[in-house]
Design an enzyme around this catalytic site. Structure first.
Site, PDB file in Angstrom:
ATOM      1  N   ASN A 198      38.551 108.113  78.478  1.00  0.00           N
ATOM      2  CA  ASN A 198      39.413 107.045  77.975  1.00  0.00           C
ATOM      3  C   ASN A 198      38.595 106.097  77.110  1.00  0.00           C
ATOM      4  O   ASN A 198      37.372 106.222  77.025  1.00  0.00           O
ATOM      5  CB  ASN A 198      40.011 106.253  79.140  1.00  0.00           C
ATOM      6  CG  ASN A 198      41.213 106.949  79.775  1.00  0.00           C
ATOM      7  OD1 ASN A 198      41.832 107.822  79.171  1.00  0.00           O
ATOM      8  ND2 ASN A 198      41.530 106.557  80.980  1.00  0.00           N
TER       9      ASN A 198
ATOM     10  N   HIS B 256      49.723 110.512  79.058  1.00  0.00           N
ATOM     11  CA  HIS B 256      49.101 110.810  77.758  1.00  0.00           C
ATOM     12  C   HIS B 256      49.995 111.702  76.904  1.00  0.00           C
ATOM     13  O   HIS B 256      49.513 112.573  76.180  1.00  0.00           O
ATOM     14  CB  HIS B 256      47.733 111.480  77.942  1.00  0.00           C
ATOM     15  CG  HIS B 256      46.718 110.628  78.641  1.00  0.00           C
ATOM     16  ND1 HIS B 256      45.827 109.819  77.977  1.00  0.00           N
ATOM     17  CD2 HIS B 256      46.456 110.445  79.969  1.00  0.00           C
ATOM     18  CE1 HIS B 256      45.059 109.188  78.859  1.00  0.00           C
ATOM     19  NE2 HIS B 256      45.418 109.546  80.064  1.00  0.00           N
TER      20      HIS B 256
HETATM   21 FE1  HDD Z   1      44.079 112.298  83.499  1.00  0.00          FE
HETATM   22  C1  HDD Z   1      45.806 113.902  81.091  1.00  0.00           C
HETATM   23  C2  HDD Z   1      42.045 110.886  81.100  1.00  0.00           C
HETATM   24  C3  HDD Z   1      42.544 110.394  85.908  1.00  0.00           C
HETATM   25  C4  HDD Z   1      45.828 113.931  85.876  1.00  0.00           C
HETATM   26  N1  HDD Z   1      43.960 112.370  81.486  1.00  0.00           N
HETATM   27  C5  HDD Z   1      44.766 113.104  80.676  1.00  0.00           C
HETATM   28  C6  HDD Z   1      44.368 112.920  79.312  1.00  0.00           C
HETATM   29  C7  HDD Z   1      43.310 112.063  79.319  1.00  0.00           C
HETATM   30  C8  HDD Z   1      43.050 111.729  80.686  1.00  0.00           C
HETATM   31  C9  HDD Z   1      42.559 111.560  78.100  1.00  0.00           C
HETATM   32  C10 HDD Z   1      45.050 113.555  78.108  1.00  0.00           C
HETATM   33  C11 HDD Z   1      44.379 114.824  77.709  1.00  0.00           C
HETATM   34  C12 HDD Z   1      45.048 115.367  76.461  1.00  0.00           C
HETATM   35  O1  HDD Z   1      44.920 114.723  75.417  1.00  0.00           O
HETATM   36  O2  HDD Z   1      45.687 116.405  76.577  1.00  0.00           O
HETATM   37  N2  HDD Z   1      42.637 110.873  83.493  1.00  0.00           N
HETATM   38  C13 HDD Z   1      41.866 110.504  82.426  1.00  0.00           C
HETATM   39  C14 HDD Z   1      40.809 109.634  82.870  1.00  0.00           C
HETATM   40  C15 HDD Z   1      40.958 109.488  84.217  1.00  0.00           C
HETATM   41  C16 HDD Z   1      42.108 110.280  84.606  1.00  0.00           C
HETATM   42  C17 HDD Z   1      39.747 109.032  81.979  1.00  0.00           C
HETATM   43  C18 HDD Z   1      40.135 108.707  85.184  1.00  0.00           C
HETATM   44  C19 HDD Z   1      38.891 108.452  85.028  1.00  0.00           C
HETATM   45  N3  HDD Z   1      44.199 112.159  85.512  1.00  0.00           N
HETATM   46  C20 HDD Z   1      43.443 111.346  86.326  1.00  0.00           C
HETATM   47  C21 HDD Z   1      43.718 111.650  87.717  1.00  0.00           C
HETATM   48  C22 HDD Z   1      44.646 112.679  87.714  1.00  0.00           C
HETATM   49  C23 HDD Z   1      44.939 112.964  86.320  1.00  0.00           C
HETATM   50  C24 HDD Z   1      43.078 110.972  88.894  1.00  0.00           C
HETATM   51  C25 HDD Z   1      45.295 113.407  88.849  1.00  0.00           C
HETATM   52  C26 HDD Z   1      44.834 113.486  90.050  1.00  0.00           C
HETATM   53  N4  HDD Z   1      45.628 113.610  83.483  1.00  0.00           N
HETATM   54  C27 HDD Z   1      46.160 114.182  84.580  1.00  0.00           C
HETATM   55  C28 HDD Z   1      47.189 115.235  84.262  1.00  0.00           C
HETATM   56  C29 HDD Z   1      47.145 115.261  82.710  1.00  0.00           C
HETATM   57  C30 HDD Z   1      46.153 114.174  82.388  1.00  0.00           C
HETATM   58  C31 HDD Z   1      48.518 115.033  84.898  1.00  0.00           C
HETATM   59  C32 HDD Z   1      48.476 115.146  81.972  1.00  0.00           C
HETATM   60  C33 HDD Z   1      48.447 116.179  80.896  1.00  0.00           C
HETATM   61  C34 HDD Z   1      47.235 116.929  81.115  1.00  0.00           C
HETATM   62  O3  HDD Z   1      46.598 116.460  82.245  1.00  0.00           O
HETATM   63  O4  HDD Z   1      46.827 117.854  80.456  1.00  0.00           O
HETATM   64  O5  HDD Z   1      46.827 116.453  84.815  1.00  0.00           O
END
Ligand code: HDD
EC number: 1.11.1.6
Length: 689
Positions: free
Chosen positions: A145, A73
């Site tokens: 999402n 993202h």
């Molecule tokens: Fe995630 C970012 C949505 C599963 C780890 N995720 C991130 C963002 C969104 C989502 C919208 C961007 C937020 C922003 O605008 O700053 N993610 C989801 C959805 C998931 C999902 C809807 C499943 C239903 N994500 C998921 C899992 C993991 C992560 C299973 C790790 C175990 N996601 C992250 C992250 C991020 C992230 C690496 C990257 C930047 C942040 O968090 O702030 O931690």
């Protein structure tokens, strides 16, 4: 004057100040700068001096301007807004944000998933829909999402998914796209991803605008009322403008026409007062319902059909203010699924549980400090206080002696600081209200998680014919980009468990033999099709929020041009004037009319419909201009309405336009047609799988 001060949430102001006198440029330490053009030199042609602290500080700061982009993202666009609770659901939740009539400040960030921060806006990709509610009982982040399910069931697979879909490890391409070997290698080996793949291959991943896509909290959460009673809940965002997507050829061409298509669309909508709005809906259900379903409600690869549990609207989100600064706000905003407030709680969904662990870590890595909550965009708007102290980039100045608890300093006339509150505080809901939390320590999943295909089938069979053709064609396109020989057949073998017709069409499209179906861990069941899953069935025939490109040239009728502009804007759309030259063209009445877009750089994919206000001479001239022919050809191929003067006929003919209900005169019929897309035109213009 730049205002560096910010609400701290505790009613006070931060001590961050605009440096020095705002009228005079200063260093970061407040020293006025006399010359911002020349560094300090020993002689006009001599070396630059080490003592030039103005130069040193400026370059030093510049060198450190970037922070790590989000691992997923990375590319996103943000906006401020307000959430208004519209329904009394106090029987379900004690959350203050749902007090009827209560308005809560929000910040929303939309994003693509796979591409880097500088990638394009319109790849085939899932969109993030993350909302931070600054409630009076703390921040609630709904980090969702635009698709209600996910690729995996367990967070332990997330790094594999992300590694597979992002640019390949050795060659660092492709950027922002899943049509490559490693993604499909992984996906074809992960049957649990099949349902999400159906969504990803549908037009859901090609939204026309952030404003025309749904959002979903994805996981099952819990709502908890004042008596401590919990119910399960799924969150939905429903766009007021209805659903609208582009088609693949259009999305590809949009990448060339405007890398920032969706970012610009959001910014301009807010800037011009056309505030994007979504209704927040909830699906609420209990343990008894959960246990009766042929899927597990803790499984994030499954949805709950809206026909089974209707979505109840409980509030409205309005985005009404663009960020003042992209970096300070959109880049530094830190969303945390752990940010819940009293009245909202987690389920045991293993994907959610993993997320609860992950996001805090990533913020520390991205923003560099445990004090990231003090950055204005992340700070609660309600008072907050505790005994957590110090750390890198501490900007708060807690007063007094008490930095521990319990303490008895209050009793001695000193400020002993905040105290825990069993009544107002967040209380994790008693597990007995739902989840099965007893058992052996095992690396296993619950039984129904093994059904990987029933809901993929449900999704496919809920689509219109045209949507099904898009899905089949997307699989063909993506798999045609895969060089690993074993992968396409393996994927088609999985698709045979979804729908035989789909599998056959994909195999045909790839010109490969139909493989045997892959083994299933659980036999799929047929679920009743759900209209809520289709975009086409949830579109709104409206010009609101849309853009109409009006092509004109020398000799165009001035009155007609004005009339078309008035009609289009009167119906709520944006009218954009396009001419061969940006300076404009000379109209029938001899006046010059300026253009807003030059034809060569303003192709029709930027618009939802086009109007050709051309004279016979103008049309004759434009039949010899490739950009004009392409403008019309693409509008037709992208299934858009084309309104045209009679005199424009030669241009329509040159572009191969066959007359249908979407090709109209420039009267009321055009306004009606422009509010729609003509999907039934598609079989005549494109070979779909
Ligand atoms: Fe995630 C970012 C949505 C599963 C780890 N995720 C991130 C963002 C969104 C989502 C919208 C961007 C937020 C922003 O605008 O700053 N993610 C989801 C959805 C998931 C999902 C809807 C499943 C239903 N994500 C998921 C899992 C993991 C992560 C299973 C790790 C175990 N996601 C992250 C992250 C991020 C992230 C690496 C990257 C930047 C942040 O968090 O702030 O931690």
């Amino acid at each position: 004057m730049t205002d560096f001060t910010t609400q701290r949430g505790d009613g006070g102001e931060t001590h961050q100040q605009a440096s020095g006198d705002a009228d005079v440029l200063t260093t970061n330490h407040g020293v006025p700068v006399s010359d911002n053009q020349n560094s300090l030199r020993a002689g006009a042609r001599g070396p630059t001096l080490l003592e030039d602290f103005v130069l040193r500080e400026k370059i030093f700061h510049f060198d450190h301007e970037r922070i790590p982009e989000r691992i997923v993202h990375a590319r996103g666009s943000g906006a401020h807004g307000v959430f208004e609770a519209t329904a009394d659901i106090s029987d379900l939740t004690r959350a203050a944000v749902f007090t009827p009539g209560e308005t809560t400040e929000v910040f929303v960030r939309f994003s693509t998933v796979a591409g880097g921060a500088g990638s394009v806006d319109t790849p085939r990709d899932v969109r993030g829909f993350a909302v931070k509610f600054y409630t009076r009982e703390g921040n609630w982040d709904l980090v969702g999402n635009n698709i209600p399910v996910f690729f995996i069931q367990d967070a332990i697979k997330f790094p594999d998914l992300v590694h597979a879909v992002k640019m390949e490890a050795d060659r660092a391409y492709p950027q922002a796209g899943s049509a490559h070997d490693t993604f499909w290698d992984w996906a074809s080996l992960m049957p649990e991803s099949t349902h999400m793949l159906m969504w990803a291959m549908s037009d859901r991943t090609l939204p026309r605008s952030f404003r025309t896509m749904e959002g979903f909290g994805v996981h099952t959460f819990k709502l908890v009322n004042a008596a401590g009673k919990a119910q399960f809940v799924k969150f939905h965002w429903k766009p007021r403008l209805g659903l609208q997507s582009t088609i693949w050829d259009e999305a590809l061409k949009l990448q060339a026409a405007d890398n920032d298509y969706q970012r610009r669309d959001l910014w301009e909508a807010i800037d011009t007062g056309a505030f994007p709005q979504w209704d927040l809906g909830i699906q609420v259900f209990d343990e008894e319902f959960a246990r009766a379903q042929p899927y597990d409600v803790q499984d994030a690869t499954k949805l709950i059909p809206e026909e089974d549990v209707p979505v109840r609207i409980v509030g409205t989100l309005t985005l009404n203010r663009n960020p003042d600064n992209f970096f300070a706000e959109t880049e530094q905003v830190a969303f945390l699924p752990t940010n819940v407030v009293p009245g909202i709680d987690f389920s045991n969904d293993p994907l959610l549980q993993g997320r609860l662990f992950s996001y805090l870590d990533t913020q520390k890595s991205r923003l560099g400090t445990t004090n990231f909550h003090q950055i204005p965009i992340n700070a609660p708007r309600c008072p907050f206080a505790n005994f957590q102290r110090d750390g890198l980039m501490q900007t708060m100045v807690p007063k007094g002696r008490a930095n521990y608890e319990p303490n008895s300093l209050t009793a001695h006339g000193e400020d002993g600081g905040p105290r825990e509150s069993p009544t107002r505080g967040f209380v994790t809901v008693n597990a007995a209200s739902g989840d099965d939390e007893q058992g052996d320590k095992l690396r296993v999943r619950a039984e129904l998680f093994a059904d990987h295909y029933s809901q993929a089938r449900l999704f496919f069979r809920s689509q219109t014919e045209s949507e099904q053709a898009h899905i089949a064609s997307s699989f063909v396109f993506e798999l045609s980009k895969v060089g690993l020989e074993q992968v396409p057949a393996r994927m088609v073998a999985n698709l045979r468990n979804v729908d035989e017709d789909l599998a056959r069409r994909v195999a045909d499209g790839l010109a490969i033999d139909l493989p045997d179906a892959s083994p299933t861990a659980r036999t799929p069941v047929d679920m009743a099709p759900s209209d809520a899953l289709s975009i086409h069935k949830n579109m709104k025939a409206t010009l609101e929020g849309r853009a109409v490109g009006i092509l004109f040239a020398d000799g165009s009728d001035a009155a007609m041009l004005d009339q078309v502009i008035a009609n289009v804007t009167g119906a709520g759309a944006k009218a954009v004037l396009v001419a061969p030259k940006i300076g404009g063209a000379k109209l029938s009445d001899g006046s010059m009319r300026k253009a807003e877009g030059q034809l060569a750089g303003t192709p029709s994919q930027l618009f939802d419909a086009v109007a050709l206000v051309l004279s016979a001479d103008g049309a004759a001239l434009l039949t010899k201009e490739a950009a004009a022919v392409q403008f019309v050809m693409d509008a037709f191929g992208h299934l858009k309405a084309i309104g045209a003067t009679d005199a424009a006929a030669p241009l329509l003919d040159k572009a191969g336009v066959e007359r249908d209900a979407g090709i109209t005169a420039l009267d009321g019929a055009f306004l009606e047609a422009a509010a729609r897309r003509f999907y039934d035109r598609e079989p005549g213009v494109r070979m779909l799988a």
